[in-house]
Design a protein around this motif. Structure first.
Motif, PDB file in Angstrom:
ATOM      1  N   ASP A 164      34.870  27.527  52.171  1.00 51.50           N
ATOM      2  CA  ASP A 164      33.637  27.052  52.818  1.00 51.50           C
ATOM      3  C   ASP A 164      33.942  25.897  53.765  1.00 51.50           C
ATOM      4  O   ASP A 164      33.428  25.843  54.884  1.00 51.50           O
ATOM      5  CB  ASP A 164      32.615  26.596  51.772  1.00 51.50           C
ATOM      6  CG  ASP A 164      32.205  27.701  50.819  1.00 51.50           C
ATOM      7  OD1 ASP A 164      32.142  28.872  51.260  1.00 51.50           O
ATOM      8  OD2 ASP A 164      31.954  27.401  49.638  1.00 51.50           O
ATOM      9  N   LEU A 165      34.786  24.967  53.299  1.00 53.32           N
ATOM     10  CA  LEU A 165      35.157  23.822  54.131  1.00 53.32           C
ATOM     11  C   LEU A 165      35.922  24.274  55.370  1.00 53.32           C
ATOM     12  O   LEU A 165      35.725  23.728  56.460  1.00 53.32           O
ATOM     13  CB  LEU A 165      36.005  22.836  53.322  1.00 53.32           C
ATOM     14  CG  LEU A 165      35.276  22.066  52.230  1.00 53.32           C
ATOM     15  CD1 LEU A 165      36.268  21.372  51.316  1.00 53.32           C
ATOM     16  CD2 LEU A 165      34.299  21.078  52.831  1.00 53.32           C
ATOM     17  N   THR A 166      36.765  25.266  55.209  1.00 49.91           N
ATOM     18  CA  THR A 166      37.530  25.805  56.336  1.00 49.91           C
ATOM     19  C   THR A 166      36.575  26.317  57.419  1.00 49.91           C
ATOM     20  O   THR A 166      36.744  26.009  58.601  1.00 49.91           O
ATOM     21  CB  THR A 166      38.453  26.939  55.851  1.00 49.91           C
ATOM     22  OG1 THR A 166      39.361  26.402  54.893  1.00 49.91           O
ATOM     23  CG2 THR A 166      39.233  27.543  56.983  1.00 49.91           C
ATOM     24  N   ASP A 167      35.570  27.069  57.002  1.00 49.28           N
ATOM     25  CA  ASP A 167      34.592  27.602  57.959  1.00 49.28           C
ATOM     26  C   ASP A 167      33.765  26.485  58.591  1.00 49.28           C
ATOM     27  O   ASP A 167      33.551  26.464  59.798  1.00 49.28           O
ATOM     28  CB  ASP A 167      33.654  28.596  57.270  1.00 49.28           C
ATOM     29  CG  ASP A 167      34.368  29.864  56.819  1.00 49.28           C
ATOM     30  OD1 ASP A 167      35.466  30.163  57.359  1.00 49.28           O
ATOM     31  OD2 ASP A 167      33.840  30.543  55.932  1.00 49.28           O
ATOM     32  N   GLU A 168      33.292  25.554  57.769  1.00 49.94           N
ATOM     33  CA  GLU A 168      32.400  24.494  58.253  1.00 49.94           C
ATOM     34  C   GLU A 168      33.108  23.500  59.163  1.00 49.94           C
ATOM     35  O   GLU A 168      32.515  23.003  60.125  1.00 49.94           O
ATOM     36  CB  GLU A 168      31.776  23.759  57.070  1.00 49.94           C
ATOM     37  CG  GLU A 168      30.800  24.611  56.283  1.00 49.94           C
ATOM     38  CD  GLU A 168      30.289  23.923  55.026  1.00 49.94           C
ATOM     39  OE1 GLU A 168      30.306  22.672  54.962  1.00 49.94           O
ATOM     40  OE2 GLU A 168      29.875  24.639  54.096  1.00 49.94           O
ATOM     41  N   LEU A 169      34.362  23.168  58.846  1.00 57.63           N
ATOM     42  CA  LEU A 169      35.084  22.147  59.609  1.00 57.63           C
ATOM     43  C   LEU A 169      35.948  22.722  60.721  1.00 57.63           C
ATOM     44  O   LEU A 169      36.439  21.981  61.572  1.00 57.63           O
ATOM     45  CB  LEU A 169      35.951  21.305  58.666  1.00 57.63           C
ATOM     46  CG  LEU A 169      35.208  20.570  57.550  1.00 57.63           C
ATOM     47  CD1 LEU A 169      36.200  19.873  56.628  1.00 57.63           C
ATOM     48  CD2 LEU A 169      34.207  19.584  58.128  1.00 57.63           C
ATOM     49  N   GLY A 170      36.156  24.043  60.695  1.00 63.81           N
ATOM     50  CA  GLY A 170      36.987  24.669  61.720  1.00 63.81           C
ATOM     51  C   GLY A 170      38.447  24.291  61.615  1.00 63.81           C
ATOM     52  O   GLY A 170      39.151  24.242  62.620  1.00 63.81           O
ATOM     53  N   GLY A 214      35.604  32.054  37.915  1.00 67.25           N
ATOM     54  CA  GLY A 214      36.294  33.283  38.306  1.00 67.25           C
ATOM     55  C   GLY A 214      37.600  32.932  38.983  1.00 67.25           C
ATOM     56  O   GLY A 214      38.396  32.170  38.455  1.00 67.25           O
ATOM     57  N   ARG A 215      37.787  33.461  40.183  1.00 73.37           N
ATOM     58  CA  ARG A 215      39.009  33.180  40.947  1.00 73.37           C
ATOM     59  C   ARG A 215      38.812  32.049  41.947  1.00 73.37           C
ATOM     60  O   ARG A 215      39.725  31.718  42.703  1.00 73.37           O
ATOM     61  CB  ARG A 215      39.466  34.441  41.662  1.00 73.37           C
ATOM     62  CG  ARG A 215      39.941  35.506  40.682  1.00 73.37           C
ATOM     63  CD  ARG A 215      40.318  36.798  41.328  1.00 73.37           C
ATOM     64  NE  ARG A 215      41.050  36.640  42.584  1.00 73.37           N
ATOM     65  CZ  ARG A 215      41.355  37.645  43.378  1.00 73.37           C
ATOM     66  NH1 ARG A 215      40.990  38.861  43.064  1.00 73.37           N
ATOM     67  NH2 ARG A 215      42.011  37.437  44.488  1.00 73.37           N
ATOM     68  N   SER A 216      37.633  31.457  41.968  1.00 73.99           N
ATOM     69  CA  SER A 216      37.335  30.395  42.929  1.00 73.99           C
ATOM     70  C   SER A 216      37.354  29.028  42.254  1.00 73.99           C
ATOM     71  O   SER A 216      37.046  28.899  41.075  1.00 73.99           O
ATOM     72  CB  SER A 216      35.953  30.605  43.542  1.00 73.99           C
ATOM     73  OG  SER A 216      35.908  31.797  44.275  1.00 73.99           O
ATOM     74  N   VAL A 217      37.705  28.021  43.035  1.00 71.74           N
ATOM     75  CA  VAL A 217      37.624  26.636  42.578  1.00 71.74           C
ATOM     76  C   VAL A 217      36.544  25.953  43.400  1.00 71.74           C
ATOM     77  O   VAL A 217      36.571  25.994  44.631  1.00 71.74           O
ATOM     78  CB  VAL A 217      38.962  25.885  42.737  1.00 71.74           C
ATOM     79  CG1 VAL A 217      38.828  24.453  42.253  1.00 71.74           C
ATOM     80  CG2 VAL A 217      40.089  26.604  42.013  1.00 71.74           C
ATOM     81  N   TYR A 218      35.589  25.370  42.710  1.00 67.44           N
ATOM     82  CA  TYR A 218      34.510  24.625  43.351  1.00 67.44           C
ATOM     83  C   TYR A 218      34.815  23.142  43.208  1.00 67.44           C
ATOM     84  O   TYR A 218      34.987  22.645  42.100  1.00 67.44           O
ATOM     85  CB  TYR A 218      33.163  24.964  42.724  1.00 67.44           C
ATOM     86  CG  TYR A 218      32.698  26.357  43.067  1.00 67.44           C
ATOM     87  CD1 TYR A 218      31.834  26.562  44.127  1.00 67.44           C
ATOM     88  CD2 TYR A 218      33.149  27.461  42.354  1.00 67.44           C
ATOM     89  CE1 TYR A 218      31.423  27.840  44.464  1.00 67.44           C
ATOM     90  CE2 TYR A 218      32.741  28.743  42.688  1.00 67.44           C
ATOM     91  CZ  TYR A 218      31.879  28.924  43.739  1.00 67.44           C
ATOM     92  OH  TYR A 218      31.474  30.188  44.075  1.00 67.44           O
TER      93      TYR A 218
END
Length: 128
Positions: A46-52, A77-81
Motif C-alpha cells: 500500500d505504501l509503495t502505491d501511495e508514495l510512488g 495471512g501472508r501479509s504484514v500490517y
C-alpha cells in the motif's frame, strides 16, 4: 527536559537518543510513512502505491522504523500490517505541525538544513 549523551568505554560519544529519534524521522520518505501510519495500519505494498517508491525502498524505511521501535508489524495471512507502536509519536507530530505553523518559513529557509533562497537543498541527500 534532561537529555544527555553518553560516552562509550572506548571514548567515543554515543548519539543522543533524542537526536537519534529525530534523525530516524529526518528522511522525507520515513516521515511520510509515519504520517500515513498515524491514520491506521498499512502494508508495504500500500505504501509503495501511495508514495510512488520502490518496494525495496519502502521495506528498508519500514525496517529502519521498526529497529527504532517506532513501528510494529502484525501478520495476517501472508501479509504484514504495520502500525505505529507508540501513540506518543502522533502527539509529537501534531506538536511539530504547531511549531512549524508558529515559525512560518524560518525552518525551510535555514541556511544549514533548509532549501535556502535558491530552492536547492544545502545539505546532501542520503539515499536509503
Amino acid at each position: 527536559m534532561a537529555i544527555k549523551s553518553s560516552v562509550l568505554s572506548d571514548g567515543c560519544e554515543q548519539r543522543d537518543p533524542a537526536a537519534a529519534l529525530f534523525h530516524s524521522l529526518s528522511d522525507p520518505a520515513r516521515l511520510s510513512i509515519v504520517k500515513r501510519m498515524a491514520g491506521g495500519e498499512v502494508r508495504v505494498s500500500d505504501l509503495t502505491d501511495e508514495l510512488g517508491l520502490a518496494q525495496s525502498t519502502v521495506s528498508a524505511h519500514v525496517a529502519c522504523l521498526r529497529e527504532c521501535g517506532l513501528v510494529e508489524g502484525r501478520m495476517q495471512g501472508r501479509s504484514v500490517y504495520y502500525s505505529l507502536s507508540r501513540p506518543e509519536l502522533i502527539d509529537m507530530l501534531a506538536q511539530a505541525e504547531v511549531l512549524l505553523a508558529a515559525t512560518g518559513n524560518a525552518v525551510s529557509l535555514c541556511p544549514i538544513y533548509g532549501t535556502g533562497s535558491t530552492g536547492v537543498p544545502l545539505t546532501k541527500k542520503r539515499t536509503p
